[in-house]
Design an enzyme around this catalytic site. Structure first.
Site, PDB file in Angstrom:
ATOM      1  N   HIS A   1       0.822  -1.225  -0.115  1.00 30.87           N
ATOM      2  CA  HIS A   1      -0.160  -0.047   0.062  1.00 30.87           C
ATOM      3  C   HIS A   1       0.813   1.251   0.038  1.00 30.87           C
ATOM      4  O   HIS A   1       0.377   2.329  -0.363  1.00 30.87           O
ATOM      5  CB  HIS A   1      -0.983   0.081   1.206  1.00 30.87           C
ATOM      6  CG  HIS A   1      -2.304  -0.730   0.903  1.00 30.87           C
ATOM      7  ND1 HIS A   1      -2.016  -2.185   1.079  1.00 30.87           N
ATOM      8  CD2 HIS A   1      -3.536  -0.442   0.466  1.00 30.87           C
ATOM      9  CE1 HIS A   1      -3.529  -2.698   0.695  1.00 30.87           C
ATOM     10  NE2 HIS A   1      -4.188  -1.486   0.404  1.00 30.87           N
ATOM     11  N   GLY A   2       1.962   1.079   0.552  1.00 28.04           N
ATOM     12  CA  GLY A   2       2.966   2.221   0.478  1.00 28.04           C
ATOM     13  C   GLY A   2       4.185   2.308   1.473  1.00 28.04           C
ATOM     14  O   GLY A   2       4.142   1.488   2.023  1.00 28.04           O
TER      15      GLY A   2
END
Length: 481
Positions: free
Chosen positions: A324-325
């Site tokens: 996701h990051g």
């Protein structure tokens, strides 16, 4: 070119008309590829070349994996996975890793590299989804599935604009047969397509974007908010992210249906899940399927005993968080969900020993308790997801109990900024919950509106979106991932 724009509506209608007017399959594929490149050019023209290069390399690798012997197949698969992951790492994770290295070693080169990377490297939108589909394609080919027969078919599958930016993650074997259809559009499919699009527009334009205004104000003013304000804002964020992402998926699936393509479902009322394991079978379902097929099962799944299963669960959720990051908030979110899955797995092991424990949760009151407990875990997990800065997360957690809001907070945040009271916001959330419950029961009873009613409701829904959505359009949350 935003899904909620007249430009996209015109683009979609023109593409669909041209597509259906052409009787030849190859010509239709060319329309899809051309339209998709035009679509992406309006968003990040500078990275069109990168998508094409990735396509060409992975198409060639798939062909060679199919033809090679066992050793060559393994080597080419390794090269392909390494190449795709390296691109993902280079664009998304260099600043974070450089910062961590700089903090650990104290070397200024780490901080300098992080600052340079943040200033000069802009990650391409779609890269995470794009890479995961390519890796799945290479692994499926290695496992014996037939690769794309020609580059045009492969490009149409990978670049298809409806799913290009944020999924749903779609396997080539699921999508490829649809590329060969010569059928004409079916009225019921067109009605379902525009209905899905309208539903997604309502979720995004009316619910998610309006909820975002309230959530942003509260999350930015954590030190002034009271505990009740923060709980309501946290629930609001859960509603926002669900309606934002599922709204995008609905619009993507609706757009695809107008061209005769059926994309996989990505959400199945996840906030009515009775366990965290059930939640992950119903939230971002295509990502969960990807993790299960290409990471969890190759790691051994549940075949290596209880503790090995628990370790595998922690690994896949850590990967989900990192995917996701690149920040500690997503990593903590992944670990939190991994720990929750491990806890649920241990509980199921206990239930297998004491059968009476299973019977307790079959009664309706206990099912409601199970849903509430599951969503408490899920919504608390949204805190580091929404606040990647650990200091902000810590403050938010500390103020969830026993704090009164600043005397001016209610006036400034609710009345002056939003023109609504906290009580009214709570009632609106209750109304959304009630509507979701009705929709959930209708879905489980397999009761649906007929296509004529759906067509009648579409212009009404889109008109409501045009007048009730905020003036400032917000980007889709998952464009960041």
């Amino acid at each position: 070119m935003d899904f909620l724009s007249l430009d996209y509506a015109q683009f979609l209608i023109i593409t669909a008309i041209v597509y259906w007017l052409l009787p030849n399959v190859q010509a239709r594929l060319l329309v899809i590829v051309t339209a998709s490149l035009v679509f992406y050019s309006f968003i990040q023209r500078q990275y069109v070349w990168l998508l094409l290069v990735m396509l060409a390399i992975n198409f060639w690798l798939g062909k060679e994996i199919r033809k090679g012997d066992k050793f060559l197949k393994q080597w080419l698969l390794f090269v392909g996975v390494f190449f795709n992951v390296l691109l993902l790492f280079g664009f998304k994770y260099i600043p974070f890793v450089a910062t961590v290295i700089g903090n650990i070693t104290g070397l200024p080169v780490g901080s300098s590299l992080a600052i340079w990377a943040k200033s000069n490297i802009i990650p391409p939108i779609t890269l995470s989804f794009f890479v995961f589909e390519l890796i799945a394609y290479l692994i499926d080919t290695y496992r014996g599935n037939t690769p794309a027969r020609d580059f045009l078919s492969f490009a149409a599958y990978k670049l298809f604009f409806a799913k290009l930016l944020s999924g749903p993650i779609t396997r080539y074997q699921e999508f490829a047969p649809q590329l060969l259809t010569r059928s004409r559009p079916v009225l019921s499919d067109i009605a379902e397509g525009v209905w899905l699009f309208a539903c997604g527009a309502v979720k995004k334009g009316i619910i998610a974007d309006n909820m975002a205004r309230f959530v942003d104000l509260c999350f930015r003013n954590t030190e002034r908010a009271g505990s009740l304000d923060l709980w309501i804002a946290l629930i609001g964020y859960g509603i926002q992210i669900y309606c934002d992402f599922s709204g995008y998926i609905d619009m993507a699936r609706g757009s695809a249906l107008l061209l005769g393509f059926k994309l996989p479902q990505n959400f199945d009322f996840p906030y009515f899940s009775t366990s965290i394991s059930d939640f992950w079978r119903r939230w971002h379902m295509t990502l969960g399927a990807w993790m299960r097929n290409y990471l969890y099962i190759p790691l051994g799944g549940s075949r290596g005993g209880l503790w090995r299963t628990c370790l595998n669960l922690m690994i896949i959720m850590l990967v989900v968080g990192i995917w996701h990051g690149a920040n500690w908030g997503f990593i903590i979110w992944g670990i939190w969900h991994g720990a929750a899955l491990v806890g649920h797995r241990l509980w199921m092991e206990l239930c297998s020993v004491f059968e009476g424990l299973n019977k307790i949760w079959k009664h309706l009151p206990m099912k409601i308790v199970a849903i509430l407990m599951t969503q408490l875990v899920v919504f608390v997990g949204w805190i580091p997801f929404r606040l990647p800065n650990l200091a902000d997360t810590n403050m938010f957690l500390q103020r969830l109990w026993g704090y009164q809001s600043d005397p001016q907070f209610g006036v400034k945040i609710y009345v002056e900024s939003l023109g609504i009271t906290l009580g009214q916001i709570t009632l609106l959330m209750g109304g959304l919950l009630l509507m979701s419950l009705v929709a959930y029961q209708c879905d489980r009873a397999k009761w649906q509106l007929n296509w004529q009613i759906k067509l009648f409701l579409v212009p009404i829904s889109l008109f409501l979106v045009s007048i009730l959505s905020p003036d400032k359009k917000l980007p889709f949350i998952y464009f960041d991932f």
